[in-house]
Design an enzyme around this catalytic site. Structure first.
Site, PDB file in Angstrom:
ATOM      1  N   TRP A 127      -2.784  72.023  65.105  1.00 63.98           N
ATOM      2  CA  TRP A 127      -2.710  70.606  64.707  1.00 63.98           C
ATOM      3  C   TRP A 127      -3.981  70.164  64.002  1.00 63.98           C
ATOM      4  O   TRP A 127      -3.925  69.390  63.037  1.00 63.98           O
ATOM      5  CB  TRP A 127      -2.373  69.725  65.902  1.00 63.98           C
ATOM      6  CG  TRP A 127      -0.983  69.985  66.363  1.00 63.98           C
ATOM      7  CD1 TRP A 127      -0.601  70.573  67.525  1.00 63.98           C
ATOM      8  CD2 TRP A 127       0.240  69.735  65.629  1.00 63.98           C
ATOM      9  NE1 TRP A 127       0.772  70.693  67.577  1.00 63.98           N
ATOM     10  CE2 TRP A 127       1.310  70.198  66.439  1.00 63.98           C
ATOM     11  CE3 TRP A 127       0.532  69.174  64.391  1.00 63.98           C
ATOM     12  CZ2 TRP A 127       2.651  70.110  66.040  1.00 63.98           C
ATOM     13  CZ3 TRP A 127       1.861  69.079  63.990  1.00 63.98           C
ATOM     14  CH2 TRP A 127       2.901  69.544  64.808  1.00 63.98           C
ATOM     15  N   ASP A 142      -7.290  63.093  67.333  1.00 65.03           N
ATOM     16  CA  ASP A 142      -5.846  63.217  67.520  1.00 65.03           C
ATOM     17  C   ASP A 142      -5.628  63.516  69.000  1.00 65.03           C
ATOM     18  O   ASP A 142      -5.883  64.626  69.470  1.00 65.03           O
ATOM     19  CB  ASP A 142      -5.306  64.352  66.644  1.00 65.03           C
ATOM     20  CG  ASP A 142      -3.827  64.617  66.903  1.00 65.03           C
ATOM     21  OD1 ASP A 142      -3.226  63.926  67.742  1.00 65.03           O
ATOM     22  OD2 ASP A 142      -3.278  65.532  66.250  1.00 65.03           O
ATOM     23  N   LYS A 191       5.075  62.555  73.977  1.00 66.33           N
ATOM     24  CA  LYS A 191       4.644  63.489  75.025  1.00 66.33           C
ATOM     25  C   LYS A 191       4.434  62.700  76.327  1.00 66.33           C
ATOM     26  O   LYS A 191       5.271  62.758  77.210  1.00 66.33           O
ATOM     27  CB  LYS A 191       3.377  64.243  74.623  1.00 66.33           C
ATOM     28  CG  LYS A 191       3.652  65.325  73.567  1.00 66.33           C
ATOM     29  CD  LYS A 191       3.037  64.970  72.281  1.00 66.33           C
ATOM     30  CE  LYS A 191       3.164  65.940  71.140  1.00 66.33           C
ATOM     31  NZ  LYS A 191       4.050  67.035  71.130  1.00 66.33           N
TER      32      LYS A 191
HETATM   33  N1  PMP Z   1      -0.845  66.416  66.703  1.00 64.89           N
HETATM   34  C1  PMP Z   1      -0.573  67.002  67.877  1.00 64.89           C
HETATM   35  C2  PMP Z   1      -1.698  67.380  68.781  1.00 64.89           C
HETATM   36  C3  PMP Z   1       0.749  67.259  68.229  1.00 64.89           C
HETATM   37  O1  PMP Z   1       1.032  67.869  69.387  1.00 64.89           O
HETATM   38  C4  PMP Z   1       1.795  66.866  67.361  1.00 64.89           C
HETATM   39  C5  PMP Z   1       3.256  67.076  67.695  1.00 64.89           C
HETATM   40  N2  PMP Z   1       3.575  68.090  68.516  1.00 64.89           N
HETATM   41  C6  PMP Z   1       1.457  66.265  66.149  1.00 64.89           C
HETATM   42  C7  PMP Z   1       0.131  66.052  65.862  1.00 64.89           C
HETATM   43  C8  PMP Z   1       2.514  65.846  65.166  1.00 64.89           C
HETATM   44  O2  PMP Z   1       3.190  64.739  65.693  1.00 64.89           O
HETATM   45  P1  PMP Z   1       4.445  64.095  64.983  1.00 64.89           P
HETATM   46  O3  PMP Z   1       5.578  65.046  65.138  1.00 64.89           O
HETATM   47  O4  PMP Z   1       4.645  62.796  65.727  1.00 64.89           O
HETATM   48  O5  PMP Z   1       4.093  63.864  63.558  1.00 64.89           O
END
Ligand code: PMP
Length: 367
Positions: free
Chosen positions: A107, A177, A201
């Protein structure tokens, strides 16, 4: 009608298990919000009923994360992924310094990729060489001169590594994030210039993203930004510049109420999360190498417990047999392989104990 007994233990990384009282309340109120005569799915986003939901949700969420006079709390759409773009659009464009990224997993790398489209991004550390199994030591982090901000991912959902102590970033705003450990433990908001988290989550369902931003950083946004990509729009319009995701905000509100009134706050949930994760890590450590954790011990996530078995065949068998025991969604992300048990706030202790017992039995039968 489905009953609680029909429910599996859902170890999905997200969308993920929700607190049972939240689901029950949503079911109870689905045909008509108390005193409203309409479902939350049907009401106007400008109605008095929704005013109350939005106000209460922002107040409760603010209380949980300790919002004070220095930060604004806003709710947006587009998921955490849109924040990969909005952060550099608002905080990097027009700045003389680069945006620094400490990349601890998939991520973080995603955020870096988007920042590079928008401006100058500097990799202050990248854990790819060891498969993102650890966090950097303080002296491994190489910040640029006067960075516009420093970005971290507090919990890497795919690899299962989590910051326990924030890195030193001198005067640079720390951007985080926190999608997959939001509301899982207390935070010191004064340490952050900006933090963002999707809801699906620990905070509810997909469709709403929370952002806390230090007020002085709002001055960086350029007037040329499209309005819906400008944080100031959401601050000025109280998170309601257009039709917001009414149901996702309602569920976020119920989750905050559950945390405040039933769990007792973030200290309490953090203690529960630490205890649940310890059960699983102890099982890995006591398995004589049959189960091998992905993350280095000091960097282990309390949210996503990632591990391997001795062979891909055994991992397949593990997943199939686990499913037969009502233990669902344990497959690791394809980029890491193996097993990932996501044990967010709403995963009951009973689910963790059931997984532990299954792991013991599986190892005894196959190890
Ligand atoms: N950052 C992290 C740490 C994540 O776990 C996720 C989704 N699993 C995201 C970003 C992306 O999130 P979204 O699907 O809401 O765009």
């Amino acid at each position: 009608m489905a009953t609680v007994a029909d429910r599996l233990f859902n170890f999905s990384a997200g969308p993920a298990v929700l607190p049972l009282p939240v689901l029950e309340r949503a079911r109870e109120e689905l045909l008509s919000l108390p005193g409203v005569g309409m479902s939350v799915l049907e009401i106007s986003h400008r109605s008095k009923a929704f005013d109350e939901i939005l106000d209460r949700t922002l107040a409760d969420l603010g209380r949980l994360i300790g919002i004070g006079d220095d930060h604004e709390l806003i709710l947006l759409q587009g998921g955490a992924s849109l924040q990969f773009s909005m952060v550099p659009l608002n905080l990097l464009q027009g700045q003389s310094g680069a945006a620094d990224y400490i990349v601890t997993g998939t991520w973080g790398r995603g955020g870096l990729k988007e920042a590079r489209r928008i401006g100058s991004a500097h990799v202050a550390w990248d854990g790819e060489a060891t498969g993102y199994d650890r966090l950097p030591q303080a002296d491994e982090i190489k910040l640029s001169d006067h960075p516009a901000y420093v970005h971290i991912t507090s919990n890497e959902t795919i690899q299962g590594v989590q910051w326990q102590r924030l890195p030193a970033v001198a005067a640079a705003p720390l951007v985080c994030d926190t999608s997959s450990d939001f509301l899982s433990r207390p935070i010191d908001l004064s340490r952050f210039g900006l933090l963002y988290a999707c809801a699906q989550k620990n905070a509810g369902i997909a469709g709403v993203t929370a952002v806390a931003i230090r007020k002085d950083l709002l001055e960086r946004s350029a007037d040329s930004l499209p309005a819906m990509l400008d944080y100031r729009t959401f601050v000025a319009k109280g998170s309601r510049p257009n039709t917001p995701p009414v149901f996702a905000i309602y569920i976020l509100g119920l989750v905050c109420e559950w945390l405040l009134n039933e769990v007792g706050g973030l200290e309490q949930i953090a203690a529960q999360n630490a205890a649940k994760a310890a059960v699983l890590y102890d099982t890995l450590d006591a398995s004589g190498g049959f189960y091998r954790g992905h993350a280095a011990e000091a960097c282990r996530s309390t949210m996503n417990v990632t591990f391997r078995l001795p062979s891909a065949d055994l991992e397949q068998a593990f997943l199939a047999e686990a499913a037969g025991h009502g233990l669902s969604d344990l497959k690791g992300h394809r980029s890491v392989g193996g097993i990932r048990a996501s044990v967010y706030n709403a995963m009951p202790e009973a689910g963790v104990l059931a997984l532990r017992d299954f792991m013991h039995d599986f190892k005894n039968a196959r190890g």
